[in-house]
Write a protein that holds these residues in place. Sequence first.
Motif, PDB file in Angstrom:
ATOM      1  N   GLY A 190      17.607  -0.678  -0.305  1.00 35.24           N
ATOM      2  CA  GLY A 190      17.056  -0.789  -1.647  1.00 35.24           C
ATOM      3  C   GLY A 190      15.754  -0.014  -1.790  1.00 35.24           C
ATOM      4  O   GLY A 190      15.714   1.056  -2.377  1.00 35.24           O
ATOM      5  N   ASP A 191      14.694  -0.541  -1.210  1.00 38.29           N
ATOM      6  CA  ASP A 191      13.398   0.090  -1.442  1.00 38.29           C
ATOM      7  C   ASP A 191      12.923   0.856  -0.214  1.00 38.29           C
ATOM      8  O   ASP A 191      13.584   0.910   0.821  1.00 38.29           O
ATOM      9  N   ASN A 192      11.747   1.457  -0.351  1.00 36.46           N
ATOM     10  CA  ASN A 192      11.181   2.274   0.714  1.00 36.46           C
ATOM     11  C   ASN A 192      11.062   1.512   2.021  1.00 36.46           C
ATOM     12  O   ASN A 192      11.264   2.048   3.100  1.00 36.46           O
ATOM     13  N   LYS A 193      10.679   0.244   1.871  1.00 35.27           N
ATOM     14  CA  LYS A 193      10.427  -0.523   3.074  1.00 35.27           C
ATOM     15  C   LYS A 193      11.707  -0.664   3.891  1.00 35.27           C
ATOM     16  O   LYS A 193      11.715  -0.503   5.113  1.00 35.27           O
ATOM     17  N   VAL A 217      14.222   1.313   3.896  1.00 32.17           N
ATOM     18  CA  VAL A 217      14.544   2.613   4.485  1.00 32.17           C
ATOM     19  C   VAL A 217      13.849   2.763   5.833  1.00 32.17           C
ATOM     20  O   VAL A 217      14.450   3.088   6.850  1.00 32.17           O
ATOM     21  N   ARG A 218      12.560   2.449   5.808  1.00 32.79           N
ATOM     22  CA  ARG A 218      11.782   2.589   7.041  1.00 32.79           C
ATOM     23  C   ARG A 218      12.315   1.670   8.125  1.00 32.79           C
ATOM     24  O   ARG A 218      12.473   2.063   9.279  1.00 32.79           O
ATOM     25  N   VAL A 219      12.556   0.425   7.730  1.00 34.59           N
ATOM     26  CA  VAL A 219      12.968  -0.557   8.737  1.00 34.59           C
ATOM     27  C   VAL A 219      14.305  -0.159   9.352  1.00 34.59           C
ATOM     28  O   VAL A 219      14.462  -0.181  10.580  1.00 34.59           O
ATOM     29  N   VAL A 220      15.249   0.251   8.494  1.00 28.35           N
ATOM     30  CA  VAL A 220      16.552   0.644   9.027  1.00 28.35           C
ATOM     31  C   VAL A 220      16.396   1.844   9.964  1.00 28.35           C
ATOM     32  O   VAL A 220      16.945   1.858  11.072  1.00 28.35           O
ATOM     33  N   SER A 221      15.621   2.846   9.551  1.00 29.50           N
ATOM     34  CA  SER A 221      15.416   4.011  10.418  1.00 29.50           C
ATOM     35  C   SER A 221      14.813   3.584  11.743  1.00 29.50           C
ATOM     36  O   SER A 221      15.230   4.026  12.818  1.00 29.50           O
ATOM     37  N   ALA A 222      13.800   2.721  11.644  1.00 27.99           N
ATOM     38  CA  ALA A 222      13.111   2.310  12.871  1.00 27.99           C
ATOM     39  C   ALA A 222      14.059   1.556  13.791  1.00 27.99           C
ATOM     40  O   ALA A 222      14.078   1.793  15.003  1.00 27.99           O
ATOM     41  N   ILE A 223      14.870   0.684  13.206  1.00 24.39           N
ATOM     42  CA  ILE A 223      15.795  -0.072  14.057  1.00 24.39           C
ATOM     43  C   ILE A 223      16.782   0.877  14.727  1.00 24.39           C
ATOM     44  O   ILE A 223      17.021   0.823  15.935  1.00 24.39           O
ATOM     45  N   GLY A 224      17.320   1.796  13.918  1.00 23.83           N
ATOM     46  CA  GLY A 224      18.285   2.747  14.484  1.00 23.83           C
ATOM     47  C   GLY A 224      17.690   3.539  15.634  1.00 23.83           C
ATOM     48  O   GLY A 224      18.279   3.647  16.717  1.00 23.83           O
ATOM     49  N   MET A 225      16.494   4.054  15.427  1.00 28.13           N
ATOM     50  CA  MET A 225      15.917   4.913  16.461  1.00 28.13           C
ATOM     51  C   MET A 225      15.409   4.103  17.646  1.00 28.13           C
ATOM     52  O   MET A 225      15.306   4.622  18.755  1.00 28.13           O
ATOM     53  N   THR A 226      15.112   2.841  17.422  1.00 27.39           N
ATOM     54  CA  THR A 226      14.762   1.992  18.565  1.00 27.39           C
ATOM     55  C   THR A 226      15.991   1.804  19.449  1.00 27.39           C
ATOM     56  O   THR A 226      15.910   1.898  20.676  1.00 27.39           O
ATOM     57  N   PHE A 227      17.142   1.551  18.779  1.00 25.85           N
ATOM     58  CA  PHE A 227      18.372   1.457  19.561  1.00 25.85           C
ATOM     59  C   PHE A 227      18.637   2.750  20.317  1.00 25.85           C
ATOM     60  O   PHE A 227      19.052   2.739  21.474  1.00 25.85           O
ATOM     61  N   GLN A 228      18.371   3.842  19.640  1.00 25.70           N
ATOM     62  CA  GLN A 228      18.596   5.146  20.262  1.00 25.70           C
ATOM     63  C   GLN A 228      17.728   5.301  21.514  1.00 25.70           C
ATOM     64  O   GLN A 228      18.172   5.780  22.547  1.00 25.70           O
ATOM     65  N   LEU A 229      16.479   4.847  21.399  1.00 23.14           N
ATOM     66  CA  LEU A 229      15.559   4.939  22.543  1.00 23.14           C
ATOM     67  C   LEU A 229      16.054   4.068  23.692  1.00 23.14           C
ATOM     68  O   LEU A 229      16.085   4.495  24.855  1.00 23.14           O
TER      69      LEU A 229
END
Lengths: 638, 500
Positions: free
Chosen positions: B22-25, B27-39
């Motif tokens: 939905g909002d910017n927040k 977006v950030r959280v989803v990106s962060a979660i995804g890239m944390t999993f990636q790490l």
Amino acid sequence: MFDFSYTVWIVLIPFFVFLLIGFLGHKFKPVVSGIVGSAGLFTSWILSIFTAYKYFFDVGKIDGVYQQIIGYNTLWLRFTDTLHIDMGVLIDPISVMMLIVVTTVSLMAHIYSTGYLKGEKGFMRFYAFLSLFTFSMLGLVVATNIFQMYIFWELVGVSSYLLIGFYYEKPSAVAASKKAFIVTRFADLGFLIGILLLSYYTGTFNFLELTSPTGPAIGTPPAATFMGMSVMTWAMILIFMGGAGKSAMFPLHIWLPDAMEGPTPVSALIHAATMVVAGVFLVARLFPIYISVPIALQLVAWVGAFSSLFAAVIACTQHDIKRVLAYSTMSQIGYMMCALGVSGMGGHEGLGYMASMFHLFTHAFFKALLFLCAGAIIHAVHSNYMYDMGGLKKYLPITHITFLIACLAIAGIPPFAGFFSKDEILVAAYHHDTALFVIEYIVAGLTAFYMFRLYFGIFWGKKQDYHHTPHEAPLSMTLPLIFLAFGAMFAGFIPFSHLVTSDRALFEIHTEWIVAIPSIVIAIIGIGVAYVMYLKPTEIPKKIAHSLSGFYTAAYNKFYIDQLYLFITHKIIFNNISRPIAWFDRHIVDGSMNGISFVTNQASDKIKGFQSGQLQQYAIVFVSGVILLSLVFIYLWT
Amino acid sequence: MNILFLLIIIPVLTIIGILFTGDNKQVRVVSAIGMTFQLILSAIIILWFLAERNAGNTAEILFASNYVWYETLNIHFFIGVDGVSVAMIGLTSIVIFAGIFASWDMDDLPREFFISLILLSAGVFGFFISLDLFTMFLFYEIAVIPMYLLIGIWGSGPRHYSAMKLTLMLMGGSALILVGLLGLYFNSAPDGGPLTFDILEISRVQIPMNAQLFFFPLLFVGFGVLGALFPFHTWSPDGHASAPTAVSMLHAGVLMKLGGYGCYRVAVFLLPEGAHELAWIFIILTAIGVIYGALGAIWQKDLKYINAYSSVSHCALVLFAILMFNETAMTGAIMQMISHGIMTALFFALIGMIYGRTHTRYVNEMSGLMKVMPFLAVAYVVGGLASLGLPGFSGFVAEMTIFVGAFQHPDIFHRVVTLIAASSIVATAVYILRVVGMMLFGKINNPDYELITDAKWYERLSTGTLIFGITAIGIAPLWLSNMITAGLGPVIHKLLLSMN
């Protein structure tokens, strides 16, 4: 065999203290950092003393020869099968001696700083850096291989950088720290190239293999030559360049006087007693190789002798007491280098080596003492300049006495420590090369003169109108002074020829009165001249300065080496190399890229007219094409 | 299922997830979660890889999967990793992780921004695990194209010019690469039989010498453009200067490594004889690049330009070391890629954070920032010290491995250029300390700066991760160096054969 593997903790404790203070220091009161730092170092100090006792008096000697023991060793990084960096602890006479020197002076600096820097904003930062420095310096002295030494060599460099720039809001401190780092970095490039040469021609970094008489460096040296000198000579000269940079030998000394911008305990620890003697230690560590390449050793002797004279002359003209001491340090290190340069190998031949290490040891005590006294004086009068001081002996009794002891020690008056070590150096030079002996003899007189110029100028002389009455430093500062004063008084009685020698075997020394008496005489003359000129304010210094005007001005301006440095860095590197490169990159390299895009644009601009969408134009082109082709087919097609 | 697929799947899932936010927040959280999993996934892959190796699995490639993709042309989707690519995966996931947090306060079209950024990283991951030239090239283009949008839309300054310049120059490089790859393809079966894009298969055949001499320079220059090979490096200063923070981080930290990796994996590995014949030209160019970049950086005033020239110097050292053709120097090259990748990402992250506070990137306009933002200032000093090759940080390990390795070359030419390249350590010290001295130390020269606040939590996380990376490698480098050296085995073997 006694297990020395615990010695690794001597090195590691300061490192953990660094991490502890660095990460957690701000959570506690500043004083906690001071206590933790000092306590950690005290542990290292006790362990060092224990190691020294064990090594020298218990297990270190086999058949009268001190052994080189690898106390601890671990692989850190592998380059090839033979070339690898290990991290380890090498226990032998010079490394054990250095352990004592470094931990003792560092402990004194730690304790002293709790008083000196009390209430200072960066108190925790200071202790963190001090621990980092101590860790690096200890790692340097116990290195088992030349690359480990290089690693810690860089680390002491950066700790020195951080501590010189401790007052980072002061532009002069920032400039001084930058200068120190870059000048020594330049010298380290030489060191690195020397290591690369050694690695290529000998296939090892290990000190024990490198210095073994039958090893690849000495026993079977490479035959390759370059410009008439063997590659080993080149390698050792380049390595010496690194040592000269760290040890502030001419012409790489320019950073040392400026480094006095750092807090005074730092000057005492790093820029007087420990880091600046790393170059001497480096030459001593590789001494067996230097012996096998006489040209390089000759260079060491002459650079050392010249630096000692050069610095002593400048020291006579400076007014900032810390700078006088800085030049004095440079001069004394020149002594040590010169002593190594005139030394041979084994027994009495190796007297210079023994004397050099002896002087390094005693110098650490009295020079650290001098700096710490200077700190107490600056603390009391809030100025670095001699002409702001005078008549302080009444206000600072402990500082006065300890400073006097240190002055007597450095001037070489028996029975203070400096007399014994300096005398051995003079004897070694006397038997080796008369010219070097004469230089060092003159320097001995100059040393006595400039030290007592300082002493009389500060503690006697004209009494100043102080804003508020100068008062003696607190106990945390005077205790280290007293401790070091004992060192400066009695360190000379340590029988070094039984402990630290070139071939690690013992030999007997006898005082050679033919050298000792003249050296005492010249020291007394130096003191006498200073007494006449500075005990009471006189016109003599001005008159002498006037009569030697050209020379005096040159010496006062440190022979303009700093201006040369500025010229090279600003005019040549910055304006004449970097700036044209930046221009070249923007206009030529990038310009050609833009040129290509410009040409492409222009070409497409021209071509795009063909696709105008006008049917008549297409028809004309079509028809003329058909005619042209027809003509070609009819007339040219044979 | 092959664990390596997850490296592509996670970014794709993250992108899909962002589409539903939905909002910017969010977006950030989803990106962060995804890239944390990636790490985390990368860490697992590295540990698993090491465990397999310790267990005695000596296969050249681990976790290999090979599917036919387009049979007519014998194109496969072939993935797998060795010690080198595993290390590069680790690098990429650290940088993208830090990059997400460094752009936490991005509020201009964040959804599109994060999608492009993650798409770019997916391309990079794909590139590093590909073992089929066609797959590799595909991922290469996936990584390069979003860059145009990222700079063109979210950039600053002359962003259209920079984006265009960067993309065109890299496309020029791609064109050379494409020709080179086709050249490899058509020479991949000199004795008859099916042509192939498979890197391992091509490495087993003997490509005719005249083809090698023609295609090696195409491939080396083509990849070299991305690796900032002098004189094709000028996209770098402008591109970085205009790019937003996270893009600079990814670009200098990871994308430029695609160039070095390609030179190593494709140009040198598959065309060793041609490389031997022509290496001297590129050794000279890279040695020039090392010194030229360092000296060029001294005069710059813009922080991003300084770091861009510094990158030119450091990346030139990567290519330089690859061309030394010995195990030690090449290990150093890979380590230098990782080291420089993390270090330069740290720098660009910090530059972005500093710019966000002072609104200038000119060093001479800033002063005394240490006092108001100690965390960021200390991080900058740490990055600077790492960059100038201080022991205890990864840069030292990498540089020394390169210098020692290169200097073991029996040929005098190689040793002389090594000394020239080594002298850059002094110039590096000059420009780093100059910036640190001017910008961080001294007194505050602008009353507005008194109000600056220090790093926020996401900024601390971003820089902290990167600093951890460079110090961990710098203090305990042995495992990484062993892993890379083992991965280099086949390349070194082939190079040694080609010398005889």
